[in-house]
Structure formats: structure tokens, C-alpha cells
Design an enzyme around this catalytic site. Structure first.
Site, PDB file in Angstrom:
ATOM      1  N   ASP A   1       0.883  -1.159   0.000  1.00 50.42           N
ATOM      2  CA  ASP A   1       0.000   0.000   0.000  1.00 50.42           C
ATOM      3  C   ASP A   1       0.919   1.206   0.000  1.00 50.42           C
ATOM      4  O   ASP A   1       1.904   1.267   0.748  1.00 50.42           O
ATOM      5  CB  ASP A   1      -0.932   0.021   1.201  1.00 50.42           C
TER       6      ASP A   1
ATOM      7  N   LYS B   1      13.990   6.583 -11.571  1.00 54.75           N
ATOM      8  CA  LYS B   1      12.905   6.445 -10.594  1.00 54.75           C
ATOM      9  C   LYS B   1      13.048   5.169  -9.781  1.00 54.75           C
ATOM     10  O   LYS B   1      12.828   5.177  -8.557  1.00 54.75           O
ATOM     11  CB  LYS B   1      11.555   6.460 -11.313  1.00 54.75           C
TER      12      LYS B   1
ATOM     13  N   ARG C   1       8.951   2.834  -3.379  1.00 57.44           N
ATOM     14  CA  ARG C   1       8.785   1.393  -3.595  1.00 57.44           C
ATOM     15  C   ARG C   1      10.143   0.716  -3.768  1.00 57.44           C
ATOM     16  O   ARG C   1      10.366  -0.392  -3.266  1.00 57.44           O
ATOM     17  CB  ARG C   1       7.889   1.150  -4.806  1.00 57.44           C
TER      18      ARG C   1
END
Length: 241
Positions: free
Chosen positions: A86, A219, A225
Site C-alpha cells: 500500500d 525512478k 517502492r
């Protein structure tokens, strides 16, 4: 690489962008499947107050469902783990919003529970920050991963599938959590054609380009993440030694 050496993951998402990003960051040592491979998997309502709560709920419920589907999936995912994440955007000027509501930020205006489009979410964010100066547009992307073991229960198991609450409690206790964050700021208008979500508005600290402009290679080194997944990889590497 020998297929037996692969770490098998079932990622609790149908989002192809997210799944592709996770597979790219984890690399060839991991074999990732998604909910697209299991179309009958139940939808999990993400109603927890924290990223960790939502990620854990998704991982546990999917692991429990997959574990009950012995004849269908055992041969293909035996020894696998369920990975759920999440993640979202926390904007300081909005007291941490949209936070856990990042995916359905715009839809919340009408009381809907489904996810909004990226364009609608970005438009709402820009509207709320319209009069906020650059120095106060600080924000961060945050990601929490939950890793649950996948076990197949049979009729002779001490913990029966027919007792889902007990099995869920056991899985939750054995679920591991990994987190990561990326600090930055929110721009005044979308920039770039890459990425997804809030990427066109988010400029990470130390850069002048948005995530949507920087490209996947950069990125995937900087992102929230990526940082969480590096901790996950370290966990598997330590267990291999």
C-alpha cells in the site's frame, strides 16, 4: 538461472504498471505473478487507517484464499510468498493527505469507494494546493510492503481452512513488513509523459525533473517502492546465506 533458485511471489495487484515496476526492481532472481493470473481472487476492501494495515490485510486475505485452492494452484506456486503493498502520497500542507486515500482521492468527493483516474486525482491535488507557495509544497511518497508465507492446508492440518479467522491470525503474525519513503515537492502543473499516479507532479529532492520526466531507470533507484523492495531483497539474501 535454475528455476528452483527463483523466489516466487504472488503480487496482490491487478495494476500492470505497479507489477512491472516491482518485477524490474527485484530483478531476475524473482518470479512474480499477479492477480491477473488468478482472476477469481477476492477483492480486498482497503479500509485500514495505515499503509501497513492495508498491505497486511491484502497479503493475508490473498494468502488464505490461495492456500485454500489446493488442487488449482499448488503445483505452480508452492513455496511462494504473497506480496502486497500500500503506497501513496503525503503532502505536508494537507496534513498528510491524500495518504491511504491516494488512489481514490478524487472519488472521495462523491463518497465513492472505487479508485479515481490519475488525471482526476492530480487535478484535485493541484486545486487544493493552488495558493500554496513552492517552499510549502513538500511531500513524500511512502510505500509499505507486506510479505505473507503461502501454505497449503489440507484436511490433516492442525489449522483447518474451515477456520479462516484462526488461519488469518496466524498468517498476520507471520507477515513481515518493509517500508520506504521518497521526499520531494509538488509542482504547479503536471510534467512528463512517463510513470503513473502522481508521478507528473512529484519532484524528488535533489532533482528538478518530475518522476514522469526522469524515466524508469532513475525512478527505480529513488522511489519509495524501490527503497522498500531493497529491504525485501536484503531479507531474502540474508535467508539464503
Amino acid at each position: 538461472m535454475n528455476s528452483d533458485a527463483l523466489k516466487r511471489l504472488v503480487i496482490a495487484t491487478r495494476n500492470s504498471h505497479k507489477a512491472g515496476e516491482i518485477q524490474t526492481i527485484l530483478g531476475k532472481g524473482f518470479q512474480c505473478r499477479t492477480l491477473r493470473d488468478f482472476p477469481d481472487a477476492p477483492e480486498v476492501i482497503e479500509d485500514a487507517a495505515t499503509f501497513a494495515g492495508n498491505a497486511t490485510k491484502k497479503a493475508v486475505e490473498l494468502a488464505r484464499w490461495l492456500g485454500s485452492e489446493i488442487s488449482n494452484f499448488k503445483s505452480s506456486i508452492s513455496g511462494a510468498f504473497v506480496l502486497a503493498d500500500d503506497s501513496g502520497l503525503e503532502v505536508d500542507a494537507l496534513n498528510g493527505a491524500p495518504g491511504v486515500f491516494s488512489a481514490r482521492f478524487a472519488a472521495m468527493d462523491s463518497g465513492a469507494m472505487e479508485n479515481s483516474t490519475d488525471a482526476a486525482n492530480n487535478a484535485k491535488l493541484l486545486r487544493l494546493l493552488e495558493n500554496v507557495p513552492l517552499e510549502k509544497r513538500t511531500a513524500r511518497f511512502r510505500c509499505v510492503l507486506a510479505l505473507a508465507p503461502l501454505e497449503f492446508k489440507n484436511q490433516n492440518s492442525e489449522i483447518e481452512i474451515s477456520s479462516p479467522v484462526c488461519y488469518a491470525d496466524e498468517l498476520e503474525l507471520r507477515t513481515e513488513i518493509f517500508d520506504g519513503a521518497c521526499e520531494g515537492r509538488i509542482e504547479f502543473a503536471p510534467r512528463g509523459q512517463g510513470g503513473f499516479g502522481y508521478d507528473p507532479l512529484f519532484v524528488p529532492v535533489g532533482f528538478e525533473k518530475s518522476f514522469a520526466e526522469l524515466g524508469d531507470e532513475i525512478k527505480n533507484r529513488l522511489s519509495h517502492r524501490a527503497k522498500a523492495l531493497e529491504k525485501l531483497k536484503a531479507r531474502f539474501n540474508s535467508h539464503d546465506q
